[in-house]
Design a protein around this motif. Structure first.
Motif, PDB file in Angstrom:
ATOM      1  N   SER B 225     -17.945  48.871  33.191  1.00 45.04           N
ATOM      2  CA  SER B 225     -16.681  48.290  32.716  1.00 45.04           C
ATOM      3  C   SER B 225     -15.851  47.630  33.814  1.00 45.04           C
ATOM      4  O   SER B 225     -15.019  46.762  33.512  1.00 45.04           O
ATOM      5  CB  SER B 225     -15.838  49.373  32.044  1.00 45.04           C
ATOM      6  OG  SER B 225     -15.547  50.383  32.985  1.00 45.04           O
ATOM      7  N   SER B 262     -10.911  46.374  28.248  1.00 47.91           N
ATOM      8  CA  SER B 262     -11.508  46.843  26.990  1.00 47.91           C
ATOM      9  C   SER B 262     -12.265  45.677  26.354  1.00 47.91           C
ATOM     10  O   SER B 262     -12.183  44.532  26.832  1.00 47.91           O
ATOM     11  CB  SER B 262     -10.410  47.331  26.056  1.00 47.91           C
ATOM     12  OG  SER B 262      -9.582  46.234  25.735  1.00 47.91           O
ATOM     13  N   VAL B 263     -12.959  45.957  25.274  1.00 51.72           N
ATOM     14  CA  VAL B 263     -13.725  44.900  24.600  1.00 51.72           C
ATOM     15  C   VAL B 263     -12.782  43.776  24.168  1.00 51.72           C
ATOM     16  O   VAL B 263     -13.062  42.591  24.360  1.00 51.72           O
ATOM     17  CB  VAL B 263     -14.477  45.493  23.382  1.00 51.72           C
ATOM     18  CG1 VAL B 263     -15.200  44.401  22.607  1.00 51.72           C
ATOM     19  CG2 VAL B 263     -15.464  46.552  23.859  1.00 51.72           C
ATOM     20  N   ALA B 264     -11.650  44.168  23.624  1.00 51.98           N
ATOM     21  CA  ALA B 264     -10.683  43.168  23.159  1.00 51.98           C
ATOM     22  C   ALA B 264     -10.153  42.348  24.329  1.00 51.98           C
ATOM     23  O   ALA B 264     -10.002  41.124  24.233  1.00 51.98           O
ATOM     24  CB  ALA B 264      -9.543  43.864  22.431  1.00 51.98           C
ATOM     25  N   GLU B 265      -9.869  43.026  25.430  1.00 53.00           N
ATOM     26  CA  GLU B 265      -9.339  42.314  26.599  1.00 53.00           C
ATOM     27  C   GLU B 265     -10.377  41.350  27.165  1.00 53.00           C
ATOM     28  O   GLU B 265     -10.053  40.249  27.618  1.00 53.00           O
ATOM     29  CB  GLU B 265      -8.901  43.323  27.658  1.00 53.00           C
ATOM     30  CG  GLU B 265      -7.599  44.036  27.288  1.00 53.00           C
ATOM     31  CD  GLU B 265      -7.277  45.230  28.185  1.00 53.00           C
ATOM     32  OE1 GLU B 265      -6.093  45.584  28.288  1.00 53.00           O
ATOM     33  OE2 GLU B 265      -8.233  45.805  28.765  1.00 53.00           O
ATOM     34  N   ALA B 267     -12.665  39.850  25.452  1.00 47.61           N
ATOM     35  CA  ALA B 267     -12.733  38.718  24.527  1.00 47.61           C
ATOM     36  C   ALA B 267     -11.586  37.753  24.820  1.00 47.61           C
ATOM     37  O   ALA B 267     -11.779  36.533  24.865  1.00 47.61           O
ATOM     38  CB  ALA B 267     -12.670  39.221  23.091  1.00 47.61           C
ATOM     39  N   ALA B 268     -10.423  38.298  25.081  1.00 45.67           N
ATOM     40  CA  ALA B 268      -9.267  37.460  25.383  1.00 45.67           C
ATOM     41  C   ALA B 268      -9.483  36.683  26.677  1.00 45.67           C
ATOM     42  O   ALA B 268      -9.089  35.522  26.801  1.00 45.67           O
ATOM     43  CB  ALA B 268      -8.020  38.330  25.491  1.00 45.67           C
ATOM     44  N   ARG B 270     -12.313  35.681  27.864  1.00 46.77           N
ATOM     45  CA  ARG B 270     -13.286  34.593  27.643  1.00 46.77           C
ATOM     46  C   ARG B 270     -12.590  33.374  27.013  1.00 46.77           C
ATOM     47  O   ARG B 270     -12.901  32.239  27.320  1.00 46.77           O
ATOM     48  CB  ARG B 270     -14.422  35.094  26.771  1.00 46.77           C
ATOM     49  CG  ARG B 270     -15.355  36.004  27.564  1.00 46.77           C
ATOM     50  CD  ARG B 270     -16.659  36.271  26.886  1.00 46.77           C
ATOM     51  NE  ARG B 270     -17.357  37.329  27.615  1.00 46.77           N
ATOM     52  CZ  ARG B 270     -17.403  38.596  27.243  1.00 46.77           C
ATOM     53  NH1 ARG B 270     -16.802  38.997  26.138  1.00 46.77           N
ATOM     54  NH2 ARG B 270     -18.037  39.487  27.977  1.00 46.77           N
TER      55      ARG B 270
END
Lengths: 471, 292
Positions: B225, B262-265, B267-268, B270
């Motif tokens: 991570s 985190s996964v969401a972060e 994605a943001a 990218r």
């Protein structure tokens, strides 16, 4: 029980590993001979028990000193904190050994009809030695007691007379439980239970043992000896400054590279200062007949100790400075390998005999002064002569030397010297006075014989430096 | 959840005016294998020593198996193995004598394991009778490890155990640690600077910095991570991560952020596009960044 047995075995292992085991046996054996001399001279049958009990006692006391030091090290901070049951076992073993020693003392005292005094004396010695490990100042208690005995002008205030006045049974009945209480209070502080305080003390304790073993003190660790150590070193430092300015032979320079502890001047201070202090002290004091009789022996013994220290520390310094020796060998003007052993042997023996001369003069003058002229020159000189054969220990194969024995060598030399002086005291009663002339001549002849043999052997050995390269 | 084996609560430790630990909170559950990392002088040894009660703490509390560290019961002591940074062995003994000594002190002793380790770790007949005082530091260290493992401890604390070992010695030690100690669910805490060793052994890693545990995490998760995100300050200044480890301004308006997005972060990020450089980090990178 195996856990207790293992605790007890450690001091034996340590004594074997550093040679103290033999020192203890030899000291006990020499003392047995001395006792035999006393017995033969006095003809008192009760002294026969001494031949068995006293050497055993000496052995037990040496062993006790080793045990305490070993036990303190077994109780290292991490072990005290993490090894189950260890600290409690060490405390119990120490208490049991102290009790056994005290009982032995009472047995020894019983030979003279004073079981109580014997019990108290041995118990006190053992307690003071144990206390000394934690509180070094406790080591000065016997010295203070002796000085008090000498200096207190009114006999009625002498501790011994006071105790005698109270009576042996009463003093024993109060004194022994009192010592047991002091011991019980003190033991947990000898075997601390870990933590920063324990670590600090253990470090200091380790340095102190190392200093005793190697003869090398770190000034920061031994504030009580700092000034004396500086005084001793100053003779070496001044001498080094002089040879650096005026020049010296490569062999002489090589000796300085071994450090102050391998230089004879370091040890000359003790006999000289004793000489300077003792003569005015003698003028001021009035010694008892008993002390007058012992003083020549005692003083001769004291002033000859530096010789043993010198011989021991030469070995230690040579062992420790092999890297520096290699550098000196590479320096321009270094002694050629083919001549090296000759040059080294000459320097070492030269230093030894210069120091012996200073010690002997000091010993003879002090002995004569304190005995009121009763002790003859020949007698005192012969006592000093007993140290001459020690010089042979300097002629050895340094290239293949093993780890030095350290304090055991000094202990052996010092203990042997003390016991021989006691033995010679008993022999003096047995034999004609000319025995001292014979002993003196025998010492010189023996030394000459040993040195000739040792010199030839050393000349045939590989170049001494760098030391221990062939070990 | 496993019970706590070591619990360090708000522990501070100073040497004179020099603070070393500053309110450390650290809890090690049973069966954990934790690698403790930190720069030289960060206080790793001090922390381990405080954890074992070998040093008094200036403030805070330490418990081992629920015993206060300064008042361990003998039963608890028998469950602890410790390898100090500098071997603390009796120099006057031989290895066999030393092991006999400790065997007599401990209620539980795995003689078969000791014999196996001695044989595998090069203690032949001559070496077993060699005085410890003349053994090399590496040999002493190996013996120190054998002594610590001999009573099958439930908690093993190792302070730079492989620092004096050669590569063969290190490999042997790690194999033993993985095959036997960790398999037995022993709780292990060890400090080291050899990160490749730590990656082979440790399940968790903790970084000590400025007298505190700056970061603790399962090693795999951390390596998966942790990211270094580099880009223009104008873009990154608006970004905030829930698990941000460090943010450092670089030259020419560039900012570098060390974080565990985190996964969401992610994605943001990218979406943020080509202006941002996102790199995974090795353990060495992490060590440098976290302890900087």
């Amino acid at each position: 029980m195996n856990a207790y047995r293992q605790i007890l075995k450690q001091s034996g292992y340590e004594m074997r590993s550093n040679g103290a085991w033999w020192a203890a046996w030899i000291s006990a054996g020499l003392l047995a001979v001395a006792c035999l001399g006393f017995f033969a001279a006095s003809g008192k049958p009760e002294l026969l028990g001494l031949i068995v009990l006293l050497p055993f006692g000496v052995f037990y006391c040496i062993w006790w000193t080793m045990f305490i030091q070993s036990a303190v090290r077994q109780n290292a901070p991490s072990h005290a904190q993490l090894v189950p049951y260890l600290r409690g076992r060490l405390i119990r073993v120490t208490a049991a050994l102290w009790l056994a020693g005290a009982l032995y003392g009472s047995l020894l005292g019983a030979l003279f009809g004073h079981a109580g005094w014997g019990l108290l004396a041995v118990a006190l010695f053992m307690l003071i030695f144990a206390l000394k490990q934690r509180f070094p100042q406790a080591g000065s208690i016997p010295g203070v007691a002796i000085l008090a005995y000498i200096f207190i002008p009114h006999p009625e205030f002498h501790l011994w007379l006071l105790l005698n006045g109270v009576g042996e049974p009463a003093v024993t009945a109060i004194g022994f439980p009192l010592m047991a209480i002091i011991g019980a209070v003190f033991l947990p502080s000898l075997y601390l239970g870990g933590g920063d305080r324990h670590r600090r003390w253990q470090t200091t304790f380790a340095y102190r043992l190392e200093a005793i073993r190697t003869g090398i003190m770190r000034e920061s660790d031994t504030p009580e000896s700092m000034h004396w150590n500086r005084l001793q070193r100053s003779a070496y430092t001044m001498s080094l400054k002089r040879v650096c300015a005026d020049g010296a032979t490569p062999a002489q320079m090589q000796m300085y590279a071994l450090g102050p502890n391998a230089h004879w001047m370091m040890y000359a201070a003790t006999p000289l200062v004793l000489l300077l202090l003792a003569i005015p002290a003698r003028m001021l004091l009035q010694l008892s007949a008993f002390l007058s009789g012992l003083a020549p022996l005692y003083l001769t013994f004291i002033v000859m100790i530096p010789l043993g220290c010198f011989v021991q520390n030469v070995g230690i310094s040579i062992y420790r400075t092999s890297t520096e020796q290699g550098l000196m060998q590479l320096a321009p003007g270094a002694v050629p390998a083919s001549l090296f052993n000759r040059a080294l042997a000459r320097e070492l023996l030269g230093g030894f005999f210069k120091l012996w001369l200073i010690c002997a003069v000091s010993g003879v003058v002090l002995g004569r002064t304190f005995s009121g002229g009763e002790a003859s020159w020949v007698y005192l000189l012969s006592l000093a002569g007993l140290m001459l054969p020690v010089s042979i220990l300097l002629l050895r194969n340094y290239a293949a030397m093993g780890a030095p024995y350290g304090s055991s060598a000094t202990a052996l030399i010092a203990g042997g010297m003390l016991i021989l002086t006691i033995a010679s005291r008993s022999m003096k009663m047995l034999l004609w006075p000319q025995i001292w002339t014979a002993i003196g001549i025998a010492s010189v002849l023996l030394t000459a014989l040993l040195l000739v043999r040792g010199w030839r052997r050393m000349m045939a050995m590989p170049a001494a430096f760098p030391a221990r390269r062939m070990a | 959840m496993n019970a706590s084996v070591v619990n360090i609560a708000a522990v501070s430790k100073s040497f004179g005016a020099q603070p070393v630990l500053d309110g450390v909170d650290w809890d090690i559950a049973a069966g954990k294998v934790v690698g403790l990392l930190g720069r030289n002088g960060a206080g790793k040894s001090t922390l381990l020593e405080c954890a074992l009660g070998l040093r008094e703490v200036s403030a805070g509390d330490v418990t081992l198996f629920d015993d206060p560290a300064t008042q361990l019961t003998d039963a608890t002591r028998a469950r602890i193995g410790y390898v100090p940074q500098k071997p603390d062995l009796f120099e006057w003994l031989t290895p066999l004598q030393l092991l006999a000594y400790f065997k007599a002190q401990y209620p539980r002793w795995n003689a078969a394991k000791v014999e196996g380790l001695l044989s595998r770790w090069g203690f032949d007949a001559a070496m077993r009778h060699k005085p410890i005082g003349i053994m090399s530091v590496g040999e002493q260290q190996r013996l120190s490890i054998i002594r610590a493992l001999a009573h099958d401890p439930d908690l093993l604390i190792l302070d730079e155990p492989v620092a004096s070992l050669d590569p063969v010695g290190r490999r042997d030690f790690l194999r033993e640690l993985i095959d036997d100690v960790i398999e037995r669910d022993t709780t292990v805490i060890f400090s080291t600077h050899i990160l490749s060793d730590l990656e082979r052994v440790a399940l968790d890693v903790a970084f000590l910095k400025d007298g505190k545990i700056a970061l603790q995490s399962p090693l795999d998760e951390l390596l998966e991570s942790a990211r270094r995100i580099t880009g223009p300050g104008s873009t990154l200044s608006a970004l905030r991560f829930a698990d941000e480890i460090r943010r450092e301004p670089g030259g020419a308006g560039i900012v570098s952020i060390l974080a565990r997005p985190s996964v969401a972060e992610m994605a943001a990020l990218r979406v943020g596009g080509a202006l941002l450089q996102i790199e995974p980090l090795s353990l060495e990178d992490l060590f440098v960044e976290v302890t900087k």
